[in-house]
Write an enzyme that holds these catalytic residues in place. Sequence first.
Site: not given
Ligand code: NAD
Length: 354
Positions: A80, A180, A182, A184, A186
């Site tokens: 990382k 959440g 976001g 992933v 959505y």
């Molecule tokens: P993202 O930032 O796009 O989505 C996170 C969402 O959570 C956002 O829409 C944000 O507004 C919302 N949020 C923040 N605080 C909140 C709360 N208190 N209550 C409800 N919603 C809240 O991130 P992402 O890429 O979708 O990743 C989400 C999680 O998955 C993270 O922990 C990330 O480390 C993990 N992850 C992501 C991937 C990837 O490919 N993107 C892969 C493995 C793990």
Amino acid sequence: MKPLEYMARYNHEQLVYCSDKGVGLRAIIAIHDTTLGPSLGGIRMRPYVTEDEAVLDVLRLSRAMTYKAAVAGLPLGGGKAVIIGNPATDKTEALFRSMGKFVQSLNGRYIATEDVGITVQDIEWVSQETEHAVGLPVSQGGSGDSSPPTSFGVLQAMKACAAEKLGSDSLKGRIIVIQGLGKVGYHLAELLHEEGARIMATDINPQVVERAIKEINITPLNTEGIYDVVGDIFSPCAFGGVLNNKTIPRLKCPIVCGCANNQLLEEADALRLERRGILYAPDFVANAGGIINLSFELTSYDPEAAREKLLAIRSTTEKVFQRAHKEKITTARAADRIAEERIEAVRKMRPIYL
Ligand code: NAD
């Protein structure tokens, strides 16, 4: 924070401090374990308040990547990187190209990709200085955004959970409570909608909630009250540490399965969930879709082959549950053991090839 002591405790191999005053780069790369292959992991950019905070984050996250790759059966280790800076104001081409030079200096021991605060554009800049970067756009032979495969992988893990706990792998009519929406979360909601599931969800961003109501007919929830909602699967998709001694007693779903990293605040939380009869799909097993998809970019990206491997998240999750039953341990511990055994077996084999 004593980095060398921490590294010895958790078997980290290498910590690299990177500084380029001219472009304002302050970064740290951590390589946890390369027994199974080169370390792969995202670059995270955050305005860390202290250097200790950044070091602890990169060491902790690199170790989690080792376990994720090992359980997913990938020929990869865990690494990382963190850049200390504000992603909204501190990004420049020069900064990311400088980061790329540091990545290149490790000769492939660390392969960089996106993480929180980093975009495909930033990785393109990094890749101008190193061949050891993945997550490039499809137009450049890359595998593109890692979020859709992550969502698809979580869906497979949910099916394994439903078969184990609810007696059928069908998610039709099941209530999935998503924290959440976001990148992933959505897409996961969209996939669940196609499966006929009922989605209840929350996000602190009201626009994304409005969109989800219109497009996929979700039932919006209060952000604070999400832990008390009665459903079939609670899916943490926002941030880590949400399963803890305050939230676990409130949960009213018999399954927890989501994409967020480090969902358990502490190890004891796995036991807390088990004692409440809640089935937990370990986060690094369920959310491995992104790294699985990226791993195919290291050869030549083949979407069909990648999809097959993503579907296998279901059988991997099932194996974790079987192991937990057999050894009367938590599912989190079972996943750790599967990873550790694979690494140890390969470590033993190494001298033959030296
Ligand atoms: P993202 O930032 O796009 O989505 C996170 C969402 O959570 C956002 O829409 C944000 O507004 C919302 N949020 C923040 N605080 C909140 C709360 N208190 N209550 C409800 N919603 C809240 O991130 P992402 O890429 O979708 O990743 C989400 C999680 O998955 C993270 O922990 C990330 O480390 C993990 N992850 C992501 C991937 C990837 O490919 N993107 C892969 C493995 C793990």
